[in-house]
Design a protein around this motif. Sequence first.
Motif, PDB file in Angstrom:
ATOM      1  N   MET A   1       0.697  -1.034  -0.099  1.00 27.92           N
ATOM      2  CA  MET A   1      -0.098   0.151   0.099  1.00 27.92           C
ATOM      3  C   MET A   1       0.921   1.082   0.012  1.00 27.92           C
ATOM      4  O   MET A   1       1.847   1.163   0.417  1.00 27.92           O
ATOM      5  N   ASP A   2       0.380   2.149  -0.861  1.00 29.88           N
ATOM      6  CA  ASP A   2       1.441   3.464  -0.779  1.00 29.88           C
ATOM      7  C   ASP A   2       1.227   4.350   0.558  1.00 29.88           C
ATOM      8  O   ASP A   2       0.131   4.235   1.149  1.00 29.88           O
ATOM      9  N   THR A   3       2.091   4.991   0.920  1.00 35.74           N
ATOM     10  CA  THR A   3       2.011   5.859   2.033  1.00 35.74           C
ATOM     11  C   THR A   3       0.879   6.941   2.264  1.00 35.74           C
ATOM     12  O   THR A   3       0.378   7.254   3.092  1.00 35.74           O
ATOM     13  N   GLU A   4       0.427   7.557   1.025  1.00 37.07           N
ATOM     14  CA  GLU A   4      -0.689   8.259   0.852  1.00 37.07           C
ATOM     15  C   GLU A   4      -2.053   7.586   1.358  1.00 37.07           C
ATOM     16  O   GLU A   4      -2.797   8.250   2.266  1.00 37.07           O
ATOM     17  N   THR A   5      -2.193   6.420   0.894  1.00 32.26           N
ATOM     18  CA  THR A   5      -3.289   5.507   1.292  1.00 32.26           C
ATOM     19  C   THR A   5      -3.029   5.242   3.069  1.00 32.26           C
ATOM     20  O   THR A   5      -4.169   5.268   3.467  1.00 32.26           O
ATOM     21  N   LEU A   6      -2.089   4.931   3.304  1.00 31.23           N
ATOM     22  CA  LEU A   6      -1.833   4.414   4.548  1.00 31.23           C
ATOM     23  C   LEU A   6      -2.004   5.693   5.453  1.00 31.23           C
ATOM     24  O   LEU A   6      -2.502   5.555   6.738  1.00 31.23           O
ATOM     25  N   ALA A   7      -1.517   6.791   5.241  1.00 32.76           N
ATOM     26  CA  ALA A   7      -1.719   7.983   5.975  1.00 32.76           C
ATOM     27  C   ALA A   7      -3.139   8.311   6.092  1.00 32.76           C
ATOM     28  O   ALA A   7      -3.707   8.831   7.309  1.00 32.76           O
ATOM     29  N   ARG A   8      -3.715   8.266   4.930  1.00 29.44           N
ATOM     30  CA  ARG A   8      -5.332   8.651   5.012  1.00 29.44           C
ATOM     31  C   ARG A   8      -6.030   7.702   5.977  1.00 29.44           C
ATOM     32  O   ARG A   8      -6.899   8.000   6.899  1.00 29.44           O
ATOM     33  N   GLN A   9      -5.836   6.442   5.902  1.00 26.91           N
ATOM     34  CA  GLN A   9      -6.284   5.345   6.736  1.00 26.91           C
ATOM     35  C   GLN A   9      -5.884   5.664   8.308  1.00 26.91           C
ATOM     36  O   GLN A   9      -6.826   5.540   9.156  1.00 26.91           O
ATOM     37  N   LEU A  10      -4.854   5.961   8.467  1.00 27.49           N
ATOM     38  CA  LEU A  10      -4.507   6.093   9.789  1.00 27.49           C
ATOM     39  C   LEU A  10      -5.128   7.350  10.310  1.00 27.49           C
ATOM     40  O   LEU A  10      -5.605   7.373  11.465  1.00 27.49           O
ATOM     41  N   GLY A  11      -5.313   8.385   9.438  1.00 30.54           N
ATOM     42  CA  GLY A  11      -5.916   9.550   9.963  1.00 30.54           C
ATOM     43  C   GLY A  11      -7.351   9.354  10.374  1.00 30.54           C
ATOM     44  O   GLY A  11      -8.044   9.688  11.277  1.00 30.54           O
ATOM     45  N   GLU A  12      -8.155   8.424   9.384  1.00 28.17           N
ATOM     46  CA  GLU A  12      -9.335   8.022   9.733  1.00 28.17           C
ATOM     47  C   GLU A  12      -9.534   7.182  10.971  1.00 28.17           C
ATOM     48  O   GLU A  12     -10.458   7.636  11.802  1.00 28.17           O
ATOM     49  N   ALA A  13      -8.529   6.428  11.364  1.00 28.29           N
ATOM     50  CA  ALA A  13      -8.571   5.454  12.507  1.00 28.29           C
ATOM     51  C   ALA A  13      -8.426   6.417  13.830  1.00 28.29           C
ATOM     52  O   ALA A  13      -9.033   6.317  14.812  1.00 28.29           O
ATOM     53  N   LEU A  14      -7.519   7.475  13.506  1.00 27.68           N
ATOM     54  CA  LEU A  14      -7.139   8.184  14.799  1.00 27.68           C
ATOM     55  C   LEU A  14      -8.594   9.379  15.086  1.00 27.68           C
ATOM     56  O   LEU A  14      -8.947   9.340  16.306  1.00 27.68           O
ATOM     57  N   LEU A  15      -8.921   9.663  13.933  1.00 31.42           N
ATOM     58  CA  LEU A  15     -10.042  10.797  14.122  1.00 31.42           C
ATOM     59  C   LEU A  15     -11.475   9.644  14.730  1.00 31.42           C
ATOM     60  O   LEU A  15     -11.976  10.406  15.711  1.00 31.42           O
ATOM     61  N   ALA A  16     -11.714   8.586  14.194  1.00 30.28           N
ATOM     62  CA  ALA A  16     -12.702   7.590  14.915  1.00 30.28           C
ATOM     63  C   ALA A  16     -12.500   7.405  16.334  1.00 30.28           C
ATOM     64  O   ALA A  16     -13.509   7.468  16.958  1.00 30.28           O
ATOM     65  N   ARG A  17     -11.356   7.534  16.704  1.00 30.86           N
ATOM     66  CA  ARG A  17     -11.076   7.353  18.075  1.00 30.86           C
ATOM     67  C   ARG A  17     -10.662   8.486  18.965  1.00 30.86           C
ATOM     68  O   ARG A  17     -10.676   8.427  20.161  1.00 30.86           O
ATOM     69  N   GLY A  18     -10.686   9.733  18.484  1.00 30.84           N
ATOM     70  CA  GLY A  18     -10.228  10.792  19.044  1.00 30.84           C
ATOM     71  C   GLY A  18      -8.857  11.092  19.630  1.00 30.84           C
ATOM     72  O   GLY A  18      -8.770  11.723  20.790  1.00 30.84           O
ATOM     73  N   ILE A  19      -8.033  10.413  19.000  1.00 31.39           N
ATOM     74  CA  ILE A  19      -6.777  10.285  19.364  1.00 31.39           C
ATOM     75  C   ILE A  19      -5.935  11.178  18.493  1.00 31.39           C
ATOM     76  O   ILE A  19      -5.714  11.144  17.151  1.00 31.39           O
ATOM     77  N   MET A  20      -4.957  11.971  19.189  1.00 32.65           N
ATOM     78  CA  MET A  20      -3.937  12.702  18.360  1.00 32.65           C
ATOM     79  C   MET A  20      -2.566  11.894  18.370  1.00 32.65           C
ATOM     80  O   MET A  20      -2.238  11.126  19.244  1.00 32.65           O
ATOM     81  N   MET A  21      -1.628  12.079  17.074  1.00 35.96           N
ATOM     82  CA  MET A  21      -0.446  11.353  17.094  1.00 35.96           C
ATOM     83  C   MET A  21       0.554  12.242  16.941  1.00 35.96           C
ATOM     84  O   MET A  21       0.660  13.371  16.709  1.00 35.96           O
ATOM     85  N   THR A  22       1.853  11.652  17.306  1.00 31.27           N
ATOM     86  CA  THR A  22       3.148  12.387  17.385  1.00 31.27           C
ATOM     87  C   THR A  22       4.216  11.485  16.596  1.00 31.27           C
ATOM     88  O   THR A  22       3.977  10.199  16.671  1.00 31.27           O
ATOM     89  N   THR A  23       5.392  12.073  16.219  1.00 26.79           N
ATOM     90  CA  THR A  23       6.370  11.003  15.436  1.00 26.79           C
ATOM     91  C   THR A  23       7.824  11.801  16.535  1.00 26.79           C
ATOM     92  O   THR A  23       7.870  12.691  16.684  1.00 26.79           O
ATOM     93  N   ALA A  24       8.520  10.747  16.356  1.00 26.74           N
ATOM     94  CA  ALA A  24       9.993  10.894  17.214  1.00 26.74           C
ATOM     95  C   ALA A  24      10.741  10.229  15.926  1.00 26.74           C
ATOM     96  O   ALA A  24      10.970   8.988  15.815  1.00 26.74           O
ATOM     97  N   GLU A  25      11.491  11.102  15.158  1.00 29.50           N
ATOM     98  CA  GLU A  25      12.285  10.572  14.019  1.00 29.50           C
ATOM     99  C   GLU A  25      13.701  10.899  13.810  1.00 29.50           C
ATOM    100  O   GLU A  25      14.203  11.984  14.205  1.00 29.50           O
ATOM    101  N   SER A  26      14.659   9.798  13.719  1.00 23.31           N
ATOM    102  CA  SER A  26      16.059  10.104  13.557  1.00 23.31           C
ATOM    103  C   SER A  26      16.169   9.782  11.828  1.00 23.31           C
ATOM    104  O   SER A  26      16.295  10.705  11.101  1.00 23.31           O
ATOM    105  N   CYS A  27      16.340   8.483  11.497  1.00 21.67           N
ATOM    106  CA  CYS A  27      16.901   8.327  10.142  1.00 21.67           C
ATOM    107  C   CYS A  27      15.865   8.837   9.100  1.00 21.67           C
ATOM    108  O   CYS A  27      16.356   8.875   7.978  1.00 21.67           O
ATOM    109  N   THR A  28      14.783   9.160   9.339  1.00 13.60           N
ATOM    110  CA  THR A  28      13.761   9.563   8.190  1.00 13.60           C
ATOM    111  C   THR A  28      13.665  10.847   8.110  1.00 13.60           C
ATOM    112  O   THR A  28      13.193  11.504   7.312  1.00 13.60           O
TER     113      THR A  28
END
Length: 164
Positions: A1-28
């Motif tokens: 699955m491409d990153t855009e589709t995954l990001a959309r699905q992740l956003g929908e799942a977070l919205l449905a649960r009322g959860i906010m997301m954060t990232t901690a990135e080094s190599c990316t």
Amino acid sequence: MDTETLARQLGEALLARGIMMTTAESCTGGGIAAAVTDIAGSSAWFDRGFVTYSNAAKTTMLGVDAAMIERHGAVSREVAEAMVRGACAVSGCGLGVAVTGVAGPGGGSPDKPVGTVWLACYAAVGDRLDCRLLRLDGDRAAVRRQTVTEALQACLTLLEQNPT
């Protein structure tokens, strides 16, 4: 699955649960945050990203113990877990993802060759942590791209396993 589709699905799942997301990135270098903020409306579910490329940044921004980094190395399960827990603690977000690895072309070692990435995803609800070692192929861009995709998928999977 491409990153855009995954990001959309992740956003929908977070919205449905009322959860906010954060990232901690080094190599990316912020690639995961870029992928999610490419989605219009992501401010409803994405709070912030930490690009902690240096060991000092991991310590000062995320509270990762410098002695832990010295003992296990920046590219380790222990540091990835501390990064994601630190990002969630600082931001107050209910979901976090952290990555630390060797994207190349240099920097690898026999124990941690280029393509070695530790990925940690944490859901505060239920205190659920998924940490995994990735062994990725390709050049620097390919390793970074695969890491972003794996991180989005890991977050989505963790949310699906924890429906609340």
